[in-house]
Design a protein around this motif. Sequence first.
Motif, PDB file in Angstrom:
ATOM      1  N   ALA A  62       0.842  -1.200   0.000  1.00 33.78           N
ATOM      2  CA  ALA A  62       0.000   0.000   0.000  1.00 33.78           C
ATOM      3  C   ALA A  62       0.872   1.243   0.000  1.00 33.78           C
ATOM      4  O   ALA A  62       1.757   1.387   0.851  1.00 33.78           O
ATOM      5  CB  ALA A  62      -0.921  -0.009   1.214  1.00 33.78           C
ATOM      6  N   ARG A  63       0.621   2.151  -0.938  1.00 32.97           N
ATOM      7  CA  ARG A  63       1.448   3.360  -1.037  1.00 32.97           C
ATOM      8  C   ARG A  63       1.241   4.280   0.157  1.00 32.97           C
ATOM      9  O   ARG A  63       2.112   5.094   0.477  1.00 32.97           O
ATOM     10  CB  ARG A  63       1.127   4.106  -2.340  1.00 32.97           C
ATOM     11  N   TRP A  64       0.092   4.198   0.826  1.00 28.14           N
ATOM     12  CA  TRP A  64      -0.151   5.060   1.980  1.00 28.14           C
ATOM     13  C   TRP A  64       0.473   4.521   3.264  1.00 28.14           C
ATOM     14  O   TRP A  64       0.517   5.219   4.279  1.00 28.14           O
ATOM     15  CB  TRP A  64      -1.650   5.258   2.194  1.00 28.14           C
ATOM     16  N   CYS A  65       0.951   3.270   3.254  1.00 25.13           N
ATOM     17  CA  CYS A  65       1.509   2.642   4.452  1.00 25.13           C
ATOM     18  C   CYS A  65       3.005   2.941   4.544  1.00 25.13           C
ATOM     19  O   CYS A  65       3.786   2.508   3.691  1.00 25.13           O
ATOM     20  CB  CYS A  65       1.261   1.129   4.410  1.00 25.13           C
ATOM     21  N   ASP A  67       5.207   1.758   6.557  1.00 19.86           N
ATOM     22  CA  ASP A  67       6.009   0.544   6.741  1.00 19.86           C
ATOM     23  C   ASP A  67       6.215  -0.179   5.422  1.00 19.86           C
ATOM     24  O   ASP A  67       7.303  -0.702   5.153  1.00 19.86           O
ATOM     25  CB  ASP A  67       5.328  -0.391   7.748  1.00 19.86           C
ATOM     26  N   CYS A  68       5.187  -0.219   4.568  1.00 20.29           N
ATOM     27  CA  CYS A  68       5.334  -0.845   3.253  1.00 20.29           C
ATOM     28  C   CYS A  68       6.357  -0.099   2.403  1.00 20.29           C
ATOM     29  O   CYS A  68       7.194  -0.705   1.735  1.00 20.29           O
ATOM     30  CB  CYS A  68       3.984  -0.889   2.523  1.00 20.29           C
ATOM     31  N   VAL A  69       6.282   1.229   2.403  1.00 24.58           N
ATOM     32  CA  VAL A  69       7.222   2.017   1.602  1.00 24.58           C
ATOM     33  C   VAL A  69       8.643   1.846   2.133  1.00 24.58           C
ATOM     34  O   VAL A  69       9.590   1.658   1.361  1.00 24.58           O
ATOM     35  CB  VAL A  69       6.810   3.500   1.602  1.00 24.58           C
ATOM     36  N   MET A  70       8.796   1.887   3.465  1.00 26.07           N
ATOM     37  CA  MET A  70      10.124   1.724   4.059  1.00 26.07           C
ATOM     38  C   MET A  70      10.698   0.349   3.754  1.00 26.07           C
ATOM     39  O   MET A  70      11.898   0.203   3.514  1.00 26.07           O
ATOM     40  CB  MET A  70      10.039   1.909   5.571  1.00 26.07           C
ATOM     41  N   GLY A  71       9.860  -0.674   3.754  1.00 30.81           N
ATOM     42  CA  GLY A  71      10.359  -2.027   3.583  1.00 30.81           C
ATOM     43  C   GLY A  71      10.409  -2.512   2.155  1.00 30.81           C
ATOM     44  O   GLY A  71      11.306  -3.268   1.780  1.00 30.81           O
ATOM     45  N   ARG A  72       9.426  -2.069   1.312  1.00 28.25           N
ATOM     46  CA  ARG A  72       9.308  -2.661  -0.021  1.00 28.25           C
ATOM     47  C   ARG A  72       9.167  -1.650  -1.136  1.00 28.25           C
ATOM     48  O   ARG A  72       8.898  -2.030  -2.275  1.00 28.25           O
ATOM     49  CB  ARG A  72       8.107  -3.616  -0.050  1.00 28.25           C
ATOM     50  N   GLY A  73       9.309  -0.355  -0.850  1.00 25.29           N
ATOM     51  CA  GLY A  73       9.243   0.635  -1.915  1.00 25.29           C
ATOM     52  C   GLY A  73      10.362   0.417  -2.918  1.00 25.29           C
ATOM     53  O   GLY A  73      11.520   0.275  -2.542  1.00 25.29           O
ATOM     54  N   ALA A 209       7.479  -2.139  11.212  1.00 23.43           N
ATOM     55  CA  ALA A 209       6.212  -2.013  11.932  1.00 23.43           C
ATOM     56  C   ALA A 209       6.386  -2.343  13.410  1.00 23.43           C
ATOM     57  O   ALA A 209       5.884  -1.623  14.286  1.00 23.43           O
ATOM     58  CB  ALA A 209       5.159  -2.924  11.296  1.00 23.43           C
ATOM     59  N   MET A 210       7.114  -3.433  13.708  1.00 21.60           N
ATOM     60  CA  MET A 210       7.299  -3.824  15.109  1.00 21.60           C
ATOM     61  C   MET A 210       8.130  -2.796  15.870  1.00 21.60           C
ATOM     62  O   MET A 210       7.829  -2.471  17.027  1.00 21.60           O
ATOM     63  CB  MET A 210       7.953  -5.197  15.184  1.00 21.60           C
ATOM     64  N   GLN A 211       9.178  -2.271  15.251  1.00 16.75           N
ATOM     65  CA  GLN A 211      10.017  -1.285  15.937  1.00 16.75           C
ATOM     66  C   GLN A 211       9.232  -0.004  16.197  1.00 16.75           C
ATOM     67  O   GLN A 211       9.404   0.629  17.249  1.00 16.75           O
ATOM     68  CB  GLN A 211      11.268  -0.991  15.108  1.00 16.75           C
TER      69      GLN A 211
END
Length: 382
Positions: A62-65, A67-73, A209-211
């Motif tokens: 999700a582009r708004w997430c 954590d997603c951008v940090m991890g998989r962008g 996300a966990m951190q």
Amino acid sequence: AAARAYTPAGSTAAYLAPVSGGTFQEGQEVAEEARLAVPAPAPEKPSAAEVDAHMTTHTPYARWCHDCVMGRGRDDRHYSAGSRQPDGVPIVQLDYCFAKFGPEDPAIPVLCAVDNVYHRSMSVWCDKKGSRDGYAVKAVTEFCRSLGFEKLILQSDSENAAVDVAHEVCSKLEGASPRTTPVASKGSNGMVERLHQHIQGMFRTMRAAMQRQYKMPIDIQHVVNPWMVRHAAWIRDRFEVDSRDGRTSYERHYGRVYGKKLVPFGETVLWKHPGPQQYKFSEHWGYGVYLGRAANNDEHILGTRVGVIRARTVRRLDEGSRYDVQLLRTMRGLPWETRASADSRRLQLGTSPTEPPAAGSPAPARVGAPAGSTAAPGNQEE
């Protein structure tokens, strides 16, 4: 000939006369022409329900997430025109990648595998490379067996450790044969190379996300890391839809959508002690860190201060109680270790996660080989 309008030299009118047809007058506004820029897409604001559902698996991206951008962008991608069809004999590609958070960290081997028919996958945080890691060999063996093929080729690159694992697994599977790709031929194992990217990206996403939620660092030796690697492949198989046929690998294999309820990885939850309750007036629930579901029977996997526990029933907590730092810090249990004993499980029932461990309790487990060990990627002789 048409008469030209007079324009004094050096005036604005003289400068603009050639493009205005000679009719421009001082003080007159000129309409501007410009190409419209194409703006980069901005993420739409999701609803609270959409946020809650997404945080459970972080799938799809999700582009708004954050954590997603940090991890998989990633960079804008190129789309291939087609895909290679499976060979007559199914192939399971096998390969190592390495986990490392910083320059001082040891490089931890992570073994990944994917088949070319259903595209199912697995990933294992390894204690060591090669067939000496009994848990990794067992995990790959069970994965290949779960695919249900009468025959299969277990394909690895020419690295000694990967070849060793492939031969050991094939010795335990009827109808399985090992195969080695040409030296330095990355394209021959393209599917598992792409799987590496997914596992690494989803791991970064869940760790971020966990951190953020626990407000504490998760270092390379934290006991939660092996479970996070395992869960990344588990999520991929059940929730990542292949654009070519609109199905997940789980749906392609089993012919149905995975519909079991799931809790976000790493969240603090309550779990119910399984089986008949011997002590009717004692508590039947305990606290644990949610580590996913078992592949064989979908039981919930929980990390506690006494080890890993499996339970059929879990309950989420209110928002203010979902991330207990003390429980995460004292959590024990690795995928290759035995589960917590029945007696030690009972000791956790009704115990607050913030309550300090009992005297004499073992220290929290740590994983990862020390720097300079044989787990480093430079040693290819294992």
